[in-house]
Design an enzyme around this catalytic site. Structure first.
Site, short mmCIF file in Angstrom:
data_model
loop_
_atom_site.label_atom_id
_atom_site.label_comp_id
_atom_site.label_asym_id
_atom_site.label_seq_id
_atom_site.Cartn_x
_atom_site.Cartn_y
_atom_site.Cartn_z
N HIS A 204 0.79 -1.24 0.00
CA HIS A 204 0.00 0.00 0.00
C HIS A 204 0.82 1.28 0.00
CE1 HIS A 204 0.95 -0.18 4.30
NE2 HIS A 204 0.74 1.12 4.31
C1 UD1 Z 1 -1.89 5.92 5.32
C2 UD1 Z 1 -0.57 6.44 5.86
C3 UD1 Z 1 0.47 5.34 5.80
C4 UD1 Z 1 0.00 4.09 6.51
C5 UD1 Z 1 -1.36 3.67 5.95
C6 UD1 Z 1 -1.90 2.52 6.75
C7 UD1 Z 1 -0.19 8.82 5.45
C8 UD1 Z 1 0.54 9.82 4.64
N1 UD1 Z 1 -0.09 7.55 5.04
O1 UD1 Z 1 -1.69 5.59 3.95
O2 UD1 Z 1 1.65 5.78 6.46
O3 UD1 Z 1 0.93 3.06 6.30
O4 UD1 Z 1 -2.28 4.77 6.05
O5 UD1 Z 1 -2.88 1.81 6.07
O6 UD1 Z 1 -0.81 9.17 6.42
N2 UD1 Z 1 -8.98 5.12 1.00
C9 UD1 Z 1 -10.22 4.57 0.93
N3 UD1 Z 1 -10.86 4.28 2.11
C10 UD1 Z 1 -10.33 4.55 3.32
C11 UD1 Z 1 -9.07 5.14 3.38
C12 UD1 Z 1 -8.40 5.43 2.21
O7 UD1 Z 1 -10.76 4.31 -0.15
O8 UD1 Z 1 -10.98 4.25 4.36
C13 UD1 Z 1 -8.27 5.40 -0.27
C14 UD1 Z 1 -8.52 6.81 -0.83
O9 UD1 Z 1 -8.56 6.73 -2.21
C15 UD1 Z 1 -7.28 7.57 -0.41
C16 UD1 Z 1 -6.21 6.48 -0.45
O10 UD1 Z 1 -6.87 5.28 -0.05
O11 UD1 Z 1 -7.01 8.63 -1.27
C17 UD1 Z 1 -5.03 6.75 0.46
O12 UD1 Z 1 -5.48 6.98 1.81
P1 UD1 Z 1 -4.59 7.85 2.81
O13 UD1 Z 1 -5.21 7.83 4.14
O14 UD1 Z 1 -4.29 9.18 2.20
O15 UD1 Z 1 -3.22 7.10 2.84
P2 UD1 Z 1 -2.92 5.56 2.97
O16 UD1 Z 1 -2.37 5.08 1.67
O17 UD1 Z 1 -4.07 4.84 3.54
N1 UDP Z 2 -3.89 -5.34 8.74
C1 UDP Z 2 -5.20 -5.77 8.90
N2 UDP Z 2 -5.91 -6.10 7.77
C2 UDP Z 2 -5.38 -6.03 6.53
C3 UDP Z 2 -4.03 -5.61 6.39
C4 UDP Z 2 -3.31 -5.25 7.52
O1 UDP Z 2 -5.71 -5.84 10.02
O2 UDP Z 2 -6.08 -6.36 5.56
C5 UDP Z 2 -3.13 -4.97 9.96
C6 UDP Z 2 -1.80 -5.65 10.12
O3 UDP Z 2 -1.92 -6.90 10.76
C7 UDP Z 2 -1.03 -4.64 10.97
C8 UDP Z 2 -1.59 -3.31 10.51
O4 UDP Z 2 -2.82 -3.59 9.86
O5 UDP Z 2 -1.36 -4.81 12.36
C9 UDP Z 2 -0.64 -2.67 9.57
O6 UDP Z 2 -1.27 -1.61 8.94
P1 UDP Z 2 -0.86 -1.10 7.51
O7 UDP Z 2 -0.11 -2.14 6.77
O8 UDP Z 2 -2.08 -0.54 6.89
O9 UDP Z 2 0.07 0.17 7.86
P2 UDP Z 2 1.60 0.34 8.26
O10 UDP Z 2 1.92 -0.56 9.39
O11 UDP Z 2 2.41 0.08 7.04
O12 UDP Z 2 1.68 1.80 8.62
#
Ligand code: UD1
Ligand code: UDP
Length: 357
Positions: A204
């Protein structure tokens, strides 16, 4: 003491869940959800499954550019914090919710503690790296998970306010492992895979998903592995695959599913033979669950996982991914390091009460 936890994204709900019981026992504790993640399977599921009470505030910011999202959080956080006037704020990890929480509270002269402090990838193109550096420098208390994180904080002149407290995600694993065991059989049967006969993938990160060539290479790498892969797909990745029309790069060995809840994820991580990921949290969970990990990146903040041999950096080329997978399949992992055994849910409230009480 009134303490507020500011969270907003999936890994932050999980980090909070591990500490929650102890925070509630030691403080008058409230949760503010920024609304950064909002889909049921990225937010609600964790509150429900992990017994997190409904947040006192959901600021509902949703998705936007970095500046607009962070600014919207700050405006709404300022109002909520003004209303609550807490004695301190806890921020978690490295997302935009972490940055907004740390900046807003510190400008209001509310003490801030940063949990999962000191991690550095030394790659400032990652949005998370900027968030970590700013959060560490404006926070009053820094809770570091690893000795490397402590060294990074020392190098930046922050040692005075830093404490090695271990990894809050290990608390979640300890707390919820019995439930994951119960779900395992049914879950694997529903996916048509057998224990230790499939790999688990999650991707992601912006640097892996936002460029069509890189995302195509990663999908090619996963597809070139002659092995079943279960891939719970983050909404960001799904959107990018659609946008870049990369559906045809998803091989027949890959089973894409919706993001799963934590208990299911835990069961999948423990049952997989190898995990291929770019997640921060998953790199550590895999070691704790004794499943070899391939990290599809060029560097990691969790250097101890790589130095120990529990995790291997594959880079983002198809060949690198395949080679790393083959080298980790069947690998025996080293024992967990001592700092994974620390007990952050006891250490954090003790330090907070001593210094802020
Ligand atoms: C964010 C964090 C990242 C973390 C990740 C965990 C930042 C800059 N990034 O990334 O560090 O590892 O969360 O999962 O804060 N979207 C949906 N539904 C949701 C949320 C997001 O559809 O509930 C989609 C939207 O298109 C959005 C994109 O995902 O634009 C990215 O979401 P965003 O919260 O900006 O960053 P993440 O990639 O989730
Ligand atoms: N995770 C989850 N469901 C998923 C993918 C990840 O519950 O489908 C959990 C995973 O076990 C871990 C956390 O989400 O505890 C990690 O989050 P993510 O990978 O979104 O973010 P990051 O750790 O890279 O910031």
């Amino acid at each position: 003491m009134k303490i507020i936890s500011i969270v907003g994204a999936r890994p932050q709900f999980i980090k909070l869940a591990g500490l929650l019981h102890s925070l509630e026992e030691n403080f008058s504790h409230l949760v503010i959800h920024t609304g950064q993640h909002y889909d049921d399977n990225m937010s609600c599921v964790f509150f429900d499954e992990l017994w997190i009470p409904p947040p006192a505030y959901n600021l509902g910011v949703g998705s936007d550019t970095h500046s607009k999202q962070t600014a919207a959080m700050m405006v709404r956080l300022e109002e909520a914090l003004e209303h609550e006037s807490p004695d301190g704020v806890l921020v978690y990890g490295d997302t935009n919710s972490t940055l907004a929480g740390a900046l807003t509270a510190s400008k209001m002269h509310i003490p801030v503690a940063h949990i999962e402090s000191g991690l550095r990838s030394f790659n400032r193109k990652m949005p998370e790296e900027i968030n970590r550096i700013v959060a560490d420098h404006v926070s009053d208390l820094l809770f570091a998970p690893t000795p490397t994180a402590m060294k990074n904080l020392k190098r930046e002149g922050l040692l005075r306010k830093s404490f090695l407290i271990g990894d809050v995600m290990m608390e979640g694993l300890r707390k919820f492992s019995p439930q994951a065991e119960l779900h395992k059989c049914k879950l694997l049967a529903s996916l048509g895979v057998e224990e230790k006969q499939f790999a688990l993938a999650t991707i992601h990160r912006a640097e892996n998903t936002d460029y069509p060539e890189i995302l195509a290479d990663i999908l090619d790498g996963l597809s070139s592995i002659d092995y079943p892969i279960v891939f719970p797909m983050h909404p960001r990745t799904r959107k990018r695959i659609d946008e870049f029309s990369l559906e045809n790069r998803v091989g027949r060995n890959i089973q894409i599913i919706e993001p799963v809840g934590y208990i299911e994820m835990f069961a999948l991580e423990a049952s997989a033979s190898v995990i291929l990921t770019d997640s921060g949290g998953v790199q550590k969970e895999s070691w704790a669950l004794n499943t070899p990990c391939v990290t599809i990146r060029d560097e990691t903040e969790w250097v101890e996982t790589v130095e120990s041999g529990a995790n291997k950096l594959s880079g983002r080329t198809p060949e690198g991914i395949k080679e790393a997978f083959l080298s980790m399949l069947g690998k025996r992992l080293p024992p967990l390091p001592d700092f994974f055994m620390l007990n952050p849910s006891e250490l954090i409230p003790g330090i907070v009460k001593r210094l802020w009480g």
